[in-house]
Design a protein around this motif. Sequence first.
Motif, short mmCIF file in Angstrom:
data_model
loop_
_atom_site.label_atom_id
_atom_site.label_comp_id
_atom_site.label_asym_id
_atom_site.label_seq_id
_atom_site.Cartn_x
_atom_site.Cartn_y
_atom_site.Cartn_z
N THR A 43 0.84 -1.21 0.00
CA THR A 43 0.00 0.00 0.00
C THR A 43 0.87 1.25 0.00
OG1 THR A 43 -0.15 -0.06 2.42
CG2 THR A 43 -1.91 -1.16 1.16
N HIS B 85 1.40 -5.17 12.05
CA HIS B 85 1.65 -6.04 10.90
C HIS B 85 2.23 -7.36 11.37
CE1 HIS B 85 1.37 -1.99 9.38
NE2 HIS B 85 1.25 -2.43 8.15
N SER C 225 -4.40 0.71 3.33
CA SER C 225 -5.32 -0.42 3.45
C SER C 225 -6.71 0.04 3.87
CB SER C 225 -4.78 -1.41 4.49
OG SER C 225 -4.74 -0.81 5.77
N GLY D 149 -7.96 7.92 13.77
CA GLY D 149 -6.99 8.66 12.96
C GLY D 149 -7.59 9.41 11.80
O1 TXA Z 1 -1.86 0.56 4.34
C1 TXA Z 1 -1.77 0.82 5.54
O2 TXA Z 1 -2.66 0.57 6.34
C2 TXA Z 1 -0.45 1.48 6.01
C3 TXA Z 1 0.66 0.45 5.81
C4 TXA Z 1 1.99 0.92 6.35
O3 TXA Z 1 0.29 -0.79 6.37
N1 TXA Z 1 -0.55 1.90 7.36
C5 TXA Z 1 -1.32 2.96 7.74
O4 TXA Z 1 -1.25 3.28 9.07
O5 TXA Z 1 -2.01 3.60 6.96
P1 TXA Z 1 -1.79 4.65 9.69
O6 TXA Z 1 -1.31 4.67 11.08
O7 TXA Z 1 -1.37 5.78 8.83
O8 TXA Z 1 -3.33 4.47 9.71
C6 TXA Z 1 -3.90 3.55 10.63
C7 TXA Z 1 -5.39 3.77 10.73
C8 TXA Z 1 -5.69 5.05 11.46
O9 TXA Z 1 -6.82 5.65 10.88
C9 TXA Z 1 -6.01 4.55 12.87
O10 TXA Z 1 -6.87 5.42 13.57
C10 TXA Z 1 -6.68 3.21 12.57
O11 TXA Z 1 -5.96 2.69 11.47
N2 TXA Z 1 -6.58 2.30 13.72
C11 TXA Z 1 -5.47 1.72 14.22
N3 TXA Z 1 -5.76 0.96 15.30
C12 TXA Z 1 -7.10 1.05 15.48
C13 TXA Z 1 -8.01 0.49 16.42
N4 TXA Z 1 -7.61 -0.34 17.40
N5 TXA Z 1 -9.31 0.81 16.28
C14 TXA Z 1 -9.74 1.62 15.29
N6 TXA Z 1 -8.93 2.18 14.36
C15 TXA Z 1 -7.62 1.90 14.46
#
Ligand code: TXA
Length: 320
Positions: free
Chosen positions: A31, A63, A175, A222
């Motif tokens: 991604t 991951h 993703s 986020g």
């Molecule tokens: O494609 C992707 O998902 C990339 C690659 C590196 O894997 N990662 C990514 O991570 O986009 P980030 O941190 O930019 O976005 C993560 C999203 C955020 O919107 C966050 O709020 C949500 O996933 N998230 C993470 N843990 C969560 C949880 N326990 N409950 C609800 N939302 C969660």
Amino acid sequence: MTVVRRPDEEGLRRAAEILRAGSVVAFPTETVYGLGADAFTESAVAEIYRLKQRPSWNPLIVHVADVAAARALADVWPAAADELAARFWPGPLTMVVRRARHLPGIGAANDTVAVRVPAHDVALRLLRECGLPLAAPSANRSESISPTTAEHVRRSLPDVPLILDGGPCAWGIESTVVDLTGPVPVLLRPGALGLRELRDVTGTIGLPSSATADGTARPSPGMSRRHYAPRARAVLVPDVSDLSDLPPDAGVLTHEKAPYQGGAAKLEILSADPREYAADLYAALHRLDDAGVSTILIQSPPGSEEWLAVRDRLSRATAV
Ligand code: TXA
Ligand code: MG
């Protein structure tokens, strides 16, 4: 100072060593590039937040190399998770499930964990080599454009000790995030994996209140309004064919065959296919920023469901 390395055996060995020592490594996924750290070592995760300047309430995706490793992080592993994993993992789908009770939260006071198995050879080899679940948000400063090349990472996060260069990311957009903790799967973030594909497996998918044909829902912590934003002021316009009074240093981003004839300082024409468009969107925004334009006029994409993730990112990139 950052070192950018090829993901050969020596590069991967070094990356795993850094991760096991509790520091961070940027690595490619299918991604976008991720900024990885040992998910359950507090100081390692804190380093991610510090480098990205990410708000502490926004949790990270973990991951893992395979479904068994994902299940090990979960308290409850619903049947839908098994079905979705069988169909889409490794791949651009993140599932939110109840977190195993013995594990700490990752950057948030919740009782859930977001997990995915990335479909990228370098990411998978790194996960196996280090033997750790890796928390990894996109490897960019919080709110700026996500990186789809190692060079994007280097410029956004010059203090990351090591970046594994796996070339440009195939999907180029994050993703899809789905919450499986309730009776019906709920879309938290539209992304690379389309809703139609998801529905083929799960049947109904909940779109968070005030429905999201326009991609504006943000129940995922986020999903702040301004995000994925270039340095230049970005504005969505219904039609770029008759732009008048364009500032001399404006850029134009469109997705049709030469609809724009004017004198923009920089013109980016992307594919009219939503998947191809998404794959090049962030790189195009990076190029426009590099050209030093003050304003980016972006032609509004179509309203259909296949464009949901693109519309979501553009609405955030243009939020003020
Ligand atoms: O494609 C992707 O998902 C990339 C690659 C590196 O894997 N990662 C990514 O991570 O986009 P980030 O941190 O930019 O976005 C993560 C999203 C955020 O919107 C966050 O709020 C949500 O996933 N998230 C993470 N843990 C969560 C949880 N326990 N409950 C609800 N939302 C969660
Ligand atoms: Mg991000």
